[in-house]
Design an enzyme around this catalytic site. Sequence first.
Site, mmCIF file in Angstrom:
data_model
loop_
_atom_site.group_PDB
_atom_site.id
_atom_site.type_symbol
_atom_site.label_atom_id
_atom_site.label_comp_id
_atom_site.label_asym_id
_atom_site.label_seq_id
_atom_site.Cartn_x
_atom_site.Cartn_y
_atom_site.Cartn_z
ATOM 1 N N ASN A 45 -40.430 -24.615 16.261
ATOM 2 C CA ASN A 45 -39.360 -24.242 15.320
ATOM 3 C C ASN A 45 -38.018 -24.435 16.006
ATOM 4 O O ASN A 45 -37.905 -24.207 17.205
ATOM 5 C CB ASN A 45 -39.536 -22.762 14.937
ATOM 6 C CG ASN A 45 -38.462 -22.264 13.991
ATOM 7 O OD1 ASN A 45 -38.151 -22.925 12.988
ATOM 8 N ND2 ASN A 45 -37.887 -21.116 14.285
ATOM 9 N N HIS B 289 -34.325 -22.875 16.058
ATOM 10 C CA HIS B 289 -33.664 -21.635 15.641
ATOM 11 C C HIS B 289 -32.222 -21.655 16.153
ATOM 12 O O HIS B 289 -31.989 -21.954 17.327
ATOM 13 C CB HIS B 289 -34.419 -20.437 16.232
ATOM 14 C CG HIS B 289 -33.790 -19.130 15.877
ATOM 15 N ND1 HIS B 289 -33.979 -18.531 14.644
ATOM 16 C CD2 HIS B 289 -32.939 -18.335 16.560
ATOM 17 C CE1 HIS B 289 -33.286 -17.407 14.602
ATOM 18 N NE2 HIS B 289 -32.645 -17.264 15.757
ATOM 19 N N ASP C 135 -39.812 -15.668 15.816
ATOM 20 C CA ASP C 135 -38.826 -16.254 16.744
ATOM 21 C C ASP C 135 -39.024 -15.792 18.183
ATOM 22 O O ASP C 135 -38.063 -15.697 18.953
ATOM 23 C CB ASP C 135 -37.386 -15.928 16.291
ATOM 24 C CG ASP C 135 -37.056 -16.521 14.932
ATOM 25 O OD1 ASP C 135 -37.613 -17.578 14.592
ATOM 26 O OD2 ASP C 135 -36.230 -15.936 14.207
HETATM 27 C C1 GRF Z 1 -30.542 -25.274 11.087
HETATM 28 O O1 GRF Z 1 -29.380 -24.622 11.478
HETATM 29 C C2 GRF Z 1 -31.741 -24.686 11.778
HETATM 30 O O2 GRF Z 1 -31.493 -24.280 13.073
HETATM 31 C C3 GRF Z 1 -31.992 -23.491 10.920
HETATM 32 O O3 GRF Z 1 -31.738 -23.902 9.612
HETATM 33 C C4 GRF Z 1 -30.833 -25.002 9.638
HETATM 34 C C5 GRF Z 1 -31.495 -26.139 8.963
HETATM 35 O O4 GRF Z 1 -30.632 -27.207 8.721
HETATM 36 N N1 GRF Z 1 -33.313 -22.954 11.164
HETATM 37 P P1 GRF Z 1 -31.201 -28.527 8.058
HETATM 38 O O5 GRF Z 1 -31.956 -28.119 6.792
HETATM 39 O O6 GRF Z 1 -32.088 -29.223 9.043
HETATM 40 O O7 GRF Z 1 -29.993 -29.341 7.718
#
Ligand code: GRF
Length: 221
Positions: free
Chosen positions: A109, A111, A147
């Site tokens: 993931n 984060h 997380d």
């Molecule tokens: C990113 O900031 C990621 O870290 C978080 O959600 C956002 C997703 O952005 N979990 P995207 O959909 O890839 O543009």
Amino acid sequence: MPGLRIAVLASGRGSNLQALLEAIAAGRLRGRVVGVFSDRPGCRALARAAEAGLPARAVSPRGFPARAAHDEALFSEVAAVQPDLIVCAGYLRIIGEDAVRRFMPRMINIHPSLLPRHPGLDTHARALAAGDREHGASVHVVTPALDAGPVLAQARIAIGPGDTPETLAERLLPREHALLTACVALIAEGRLLPDAECPRLDGAPLRRPLRLGDDNRLHEG
Ligand code: GRF
């Protein structure tokens, strides 16, 4: 193209998915996206997948009695594409323990915080409220605790006096893209091995998260 079979889970805009696709097209990541999966029909990530000619499936949680039933429906679709790695890239639903254990440690993931700081939501606002001087993003192995799985790699940005949640999000996003693509590329090369307890780099235990440098490569320490 041979290489790592990657399934991507996304709920929104899909810019991290796009970054992965661009890295593959540019030859920076040896693999291919074999499916894109979402809990939100109509999200931009699914449109991007369709534009790229990739299999894309949405399974809305509506109509499912409980989280586990929705997970089961979604993840049986994921399993059907036989991924080597599942990348949660802006997948906004909590994944239940059964589904996590089914794929652990092959699910990672991204984060938007320097874990273990600020797990959960609203990370940019929380980093500011806490008076942090640094913020960033982490790629971690998905384990049942939210997380909290081992962090594989991080990108850091400095927080300045005029920063708002919006400026932090804007500055961090391109670093997230570089972080995620570099991390998945290392996994595809077989150098970085996700594990729920002890990830490895080049066969040795990863003692601390790799760091994204200004060169957009991952470095030890
Ligand atoms: C990113 O900031 C990621 O870290 C978080 O959600 C956002 C997703 O952005 N979990 P995207 O959909 O890839 O543009």
